[in-house]
Design a protein around this motif. Sequence first.
Motif, PDB file in Angstrom:
ATOM      1  N   GLY A 174       0.867  -1.209  -0.043  1.00 42.56           N
ATOM      2  CA  GLY A 174       0.445  -0.447  -0.112  1.00 42.56           C
ATOM      3  C   GLY A 174       0.844   1.165  -0.329  1.00 42.56           C
ATOM      4  N   ILE A 175       0.504   1.935  -0.711  1.00 40.41           N
ATOM      5  CA  ILE A 175       1.199   3.354  -0.554  1.00 40.41           C
ATOM      6  C   ILE A 175       0.682   4.698  -0.781  1.00 40.41           C
ATOM      7  CG2 ILE A 175       3.294   4.047  -2.003  1.00 40.41           C
ATOM      8  CD1 ILE A 175       2.970   2.129  -4.334  1.00 40.41           C
ATOM      9  N   ASP A 176       1.283   5.930  -0.295  1.00 40.05           N
ATOM     10  CA  ASP A 176       0.831   6.775   0.060  1.00 40.05           C
ATOM     11  C   ASP A 176       1.534   7.834  -0.682  1.00 40.05           C
ATOM     12  OD1 ASP A 176      -0.623   9.688   0.650  1.00 40.05           O
ATOM     13  OD2 ASP A 176      -0.270   8.973   3.080  1.00 40.05           O
ATOM     14  N   ILE A 177       0.673   8.058  -1.989  1.00 42.93           N
ATOM     15  CA  ILE A 177       1.559   9.507  -2.922  1.00 42.93           C
ATOM     16  C   ILE A 177       1.220  10.633  -2.148  1.00 42.93           C
ATOM     17  CG2 ILE A 177       2.451   9.990  -4.592  1.00 42.93           C
ATOM     18  CD1 ILE A 177       2.144   7.049  -5.929  1.00 42.93           C
ATOM     19  N   GLY A 178       1.765  11.508  -1.995  1.00 44.13           N
ATOM     20  CA  GLY A 178       1.377  13.077  -1.900  1.00 44.13           C
ATOM     21  C   GLY A 178       2.581  13.659  -2.530  1.00 44.13           C
ATOM     22  N   ALA A 222       5.516   3.677   1.702  1.00 42.27           N
ATOM     23  CA  ALA A 222       4.945   2.589   1.564  1.00 42.27           C
ATOM     24  C   ALA A 222       4.560   1.700   2.302  1.00 42.27           C
ATOM     25  CB  ALA A 222       6.031   1.396   0.010  1.00 42.27           C
ATOM     26  N   VAL A 223       4.092   0.201   2.391  1.00 41.68           N
ATOM     27  CA  VAL A 223       3.359   0.116   3.628  1.00 41.68           C
ATOM     28  C   VAL A 223       3.533  -1.975   2.955  1.00 41.68           C
ATOM     29  CG1 VAL A 223       3.167   1.428   5.174  1.00 41.68           C
ATOM     30  CG2 VAL A 223       1.233   0.087   3.973  1.00 41.68           C
ATOM     31  N   SER A 275       9.365   5.166   3.956  1.00 45.57           N
ATOM     32  CA  SER A 275       8.610   6.462   3.598  1.00 45.57           C
ATOM     33  C   SER A 275      10.091   7.460   3.044  1.00 45.57           C
ATOM     34  CB  SER A 275       8.484   7.866   4.117  1.00 45.57           C
ATOM     35  OG  SER A 275       6.985   7.007   5.489  1.00 45.57           O
ATOM     36  N   ARG A 276      10.316   8.170   2.014  1.00 42.84           N
ATOM     37  CA  ARG A 276      10.605   8.935   1.097  1.00 42.84           C
ATOM     38  C   ARG A 276      10.157  10.154   0.483  1.00 42.84           C
ATOM     39  NH1 ARG A 276      16.171   7.874  -1.385  1.00 42.84           N
ATOM     40  NH2 ARG A 276      16.684   5.627  -0.987  1.00 42.84           N
ATOM     41  N   THR A 277      11.138  11.036   0.502  1.00 43.92           N
ATOM     42  CA  THR A 277      10.722  12.605   0.235  1.00 43.92           C
ATOM     43  C   THR A 277      11.052  13.098  -1.602  1.00 43.92           C
ATOM     44  OG1 THR A 277      11.445  13.546   2.914  1.00 43.92           O
ATOM     45  CG2 THR A 277      10.864  15.257   0.817  1.00 43.92           C
ATOM     46  N   PHE A 278      10.421  13.618  -1.894  1.00 44.16           N
ATOM     47  CA  PHE A 278      10.704  14.163  -3.477  1.00 44.16           C
ATOM     48  C   PHE A 278      11.546  14.799  -3.554  1.00 44.16           C
ATOM     49  CE2 PHE A 278       6.346  12.233  -3.370  1.00 44.16           C
ATOM     50  CZ  PHE A 278       6.402  11.401  -4.336  1.00 44.16           C
ATOM     51  N   ARG A 279      12.520  15.735  -4.067  1.00 40.53           N
ATOM     52  CA  ARG A 279      13.213  16.523  -3.977  1.00 40.53           C
ATOM     53  C   ARG A 279      12.583  17.992  -4.259  1.00 40.53           C
ATOM     54  NH1 ARG A 279      15.214  18.456  -8.394  1.00 40.53           N
ATOM     55  NH2 ARG A 279      15.004  16.973 -10.628  1.00 40.53           N
ATOM     56  N   SER A 280      11.524  17.633  -4.851  1.00 36.36           N
ATOM     57  CA  SER A 280      10.759  19.074  -5.315  1.00 36.36           C
ATOM     58  C   SER A 280       9.283  18.944  -5.841  1.00 36.36           C
ATOM     59  CB  SER A 280      11.338  20.610  -6.357  1.00 36.36           C
ATOM     60  OG  SER A 280      11.235  20.154  -7.377  1.00 36.36           O
ATOM     61  N   ALA A 281       8.571  19.835  -6.194  1.00 38.68           N
ATOM     62  CA  ALA A 281       6.957  18.908  -6.230  1.00 38.68           C
ATOM     63  C   ALA A 281       8.100  19.142  -7.678  1.00 38.68           C
ATOM     64  CB  ALA A 281       6.573  20.664  -5.883  1.00 38.68           C
ATOM     65  N   GLY A 282       8.365  19.492  -8.604  1.00 37.83           N
ATOM     66  CA  GLY A 282       8.060  19.499 -10.223  1.00 37.83           C
ATOM     67  C   GLY A 282       8.889  18.720 -10.703  1.00 37.83           C
ATOM     68  N   ILE A 283       9.914  17.911  -9.768  1.00 37.68           N
ATOM     69  CA  ILE A 283      10.810  16.717 -10.576  1.00 37.68           C
ATOM     70  C   ILE A 283       9.566  16.325 -11.277  1.00 37.68           C
ATOM     71  CG2 ILE A 283      11.742  16.502  -8.643  1.00 37.68           C
ATOM     72  CD1 ILE A 283      10.224  13.586  -8.050  1.00 37.68           C
ATOM     73  N   PRO A 284      10.771  15.561 -12.842  1.00 35.28           N
ATOM     74  CA  PRO A 284       9.956  14.542 -14.260  1.00 35.28           C
ATOM     75  C   PRO A 284       9.688  13.981 -13.161  1.00 35.28           C
ATOM     76  CG  PRO A 284      12.478  15.396 -14.110  1.00 35.28           C
ATOM     77  CD  PRO A 284      12.072  16.106 -12.246  1.00 35.28           C
ATOM     78  N   ALA A 285       8.725  13.527 -14.466  1.00 34.17           N
ATOM     79  CA  ALA A 285       7.979  11.671 -14.111  1.00 34.17           C
ATOM     80  C   ALA A 285       8.520  10.732 -13.028  1.00 34.17           C
ATOM     81  CB  ALA A 285       7.069  11.494 -14.747  1.00 34.17           C
ATOM     82  N   ARG A 286       9.671  10.145 -14.719  1.00 37.31           N
ATOM     83  CA  ARG A 286      11.023   9.322 -13.572  1.00 37.31           C
ATOM     84  C   ARG A 286      11.204   9.236 -12.155  1.00 37.31           C
ATOM     85  NH1 ARG A 286      12.902   5.529 -16.645  1.00 37.31           N
ATOM     86  NH2 ARG A 286      14.710   4.740 -16.596  1.00 37.31           N
ATOM     87  N   GLU A 287      11.866  10.495 -11.939  1.00 38.65           N
ATOM     88  CA  GLU A 287      12.334  11.091 -10.768  1.00 38.65           C
ATOM     89  C   GLU A 287      11.262  10.314 -10.098  1.00 38.65           C
ATOM     90  OE1 GLU A 287      14.335  13.920  -8.191  1.00 38.65           O
ATOM     91  OE2 GLU A 287      13.873  14.318 -10.242  1.00 38.65           O
ATOM     92  N   ARG A 288      10.330  11.290 -10.219  1.00 33.13           N
ATOM     93  CA  ARG A 288       8.699  10.356  -8.953  1.00 33.13           C
ATOM     94  C   ARG A 288       8.466   9.024  -8.493  1.00 33.13           C
ATOM     95  NH1 ARG A 288       4.602  13.021  -6.171  1.00 33.13           N
ATOM     96  NH2 ARG A 288       5.902  15.467  -7.488  1.00 33.13           N
ATOM     97  N   GLN A 306      11.889   3.192  -4.776  1.00 33.49           N
ATOM     98  CA  GLN A 306      12.581   2.865  -3.945  1.00 33.49           C
ATOM     99  C   GLN A 306      12.173   2.925  -2.622  1.00 33.49           C
ATOM    100  OE1 GLN A 306      15.280   6.950  -4.134  1.00 33.49           O
ATOM    101  NE2 GLN A 306      16.400   6.754  -5.309  1.00 33.49           N
ATOM    102  N   ALA A 307      11.151   3.618  -1.888  1.00 30.89           N
ATOM    103  CA  ALA A 307      10.394   3.199  -1.023  1.00 30.89           C
ATOM    104  C   ALA A 307      10.127   1.881  -0.694  1.00 30.89           C
ATOM    105  CB  ALA A 307       8.932   4.508  -0.808  1.00 30.89           C
ATOM    106  N   CYS A 308       9.406   1.404  -2.227  1.00 32.52           N
ATOM    107  CA  CYS A 308       8.659  -0.112  -2.180  1.00 32.52           C
ATOM    108  C   CYS A 308       9.895  -0.464  -1.488  1.00 32.52           C
ATOM    109  CB  CYS A 308       7.593  -0.329  -3.496  1.00 32.52           C
ATOM    110  SG  CYS A 308       6.344   1.406  -3.576  1.00 32.52           S
ATOM    111  N   GLY A 309      11.337  -0.540  -2.492  1.00 33.57           N
ATOM    112  CA  GLY A 309      12.122  -1.575  -1.891  1.00 33.57           C
ATOM    113  C   GLY A 309      12.934  -1.548  -0.683  1.00 33.57           C
TER     114      GLY A 309
END
Length: 388
Positions: free
Chosen positions: A90-94, A100-101, A114-127, A133-136
């Motif tokens: 189960g993943i909560d993506i904000g 990820a649990v 849990s993982r933090t996104f570098r910024s709100a506007g990062i490319p889709a592939r990076e997101r 990574q959180a799932c792994g």
Amino acid sequence: MKAAGAATPQMLRRVNAHAVLAFLRTTEVATGTDLMAATGLTRASVIAVCEDLLRRGWITELDSGRGPGSVKGRPARRFVLNPRAGFVVGIDIGAATTTAVVADLRGAIVGRASRTFRSAGIPARERIDVVNQACGEALAEAGTGPSTVLAVTAGLAAPVDRQGNVLVTKQFWRQFDVGLRTALADRHGWTVLLENDANLAALGERWRGSGTGVDDLVVILASERMGAGVIESGRLLHGHSGAAGEMGYLTMIEGVGSADGIAYLAREWYARPGEPPTVEARAVFAAAAAGDPAAVAVLDRLAERVARVIASVAIMVNPEQVVIGGAVAESAHALLPGIMELLPRFTATVPRVTASPLGDAIVTVGAVRHALDYVETHALELDLTAGT
């Protein structure tokens, strides 16, 4: 010629397997008699289903012992779910973070990251990489790997229709339309289900929160911005494009004016006029509890605003219960007396109002429930070789 909609043997097997697995998930041990009572199936159907599930690795049979389900003196057969036959994620993506649990087939959480996104506007592939990574990391904590995952549900802060398509008519929602389903399927072979985060919060609250078993339930995620998940007559509502429960209409509600959430407003209203907020919402609630007049005034304003929001939901949907959920839920307990006092002024259909005990885990709890529902429904189509 087969009548349209007629049940096929394959469909009946799937439905029966779903019913048996759903019951076994909630109990430690079950006899054939227990399963007959819980599912309404005949003894022959129960035994046929259990034999099939035994062969496939979903359940195991305990050594026979005499019990109340014995037939003609023979010991009753006792069946147990194999909780580690496979796992769900189960993943909560904000907008800023993802969690990820990993849960076993009983729904017990065995890994979290849990993982933090570098910024709100990062490319889709990076997101996608950050989510992966959180799932792994969660799988590693659970002591398992990608090949044991039977289904994944990801909750997004955007409307999602019944087919799993993200509604992208707002710029904020577009950042969640990154092709996650295809990407994780390509990397791991996973079945990935997308759902709105508030909808998952409603499923989680009805499963393991204060709304357990309530058929007419609304859960409002209320921390930074408000959004609602609606369950009516036991069914989750989506609407035509998945936007049921979106609360942009609050801009038109007298005394509300926006979909801003409790945490956001507590910070803003406690700050001095013209100055940026310097105190977090939790501290505002603590100050009110200590008698700070300014903080008490903020809580009074919040109680009236939330009462108006809940009244608008009560008028449209008429739920039995409304739950305030999200990271702010613990603090929201302080608002409940004021909300309940004010509600009769705004609506003639006053629901019971509670604060969720699930905290910021409410979305991942619902995501696990959603993924388990998929697994139980499709059990006879899934391969457990890796999981066993």
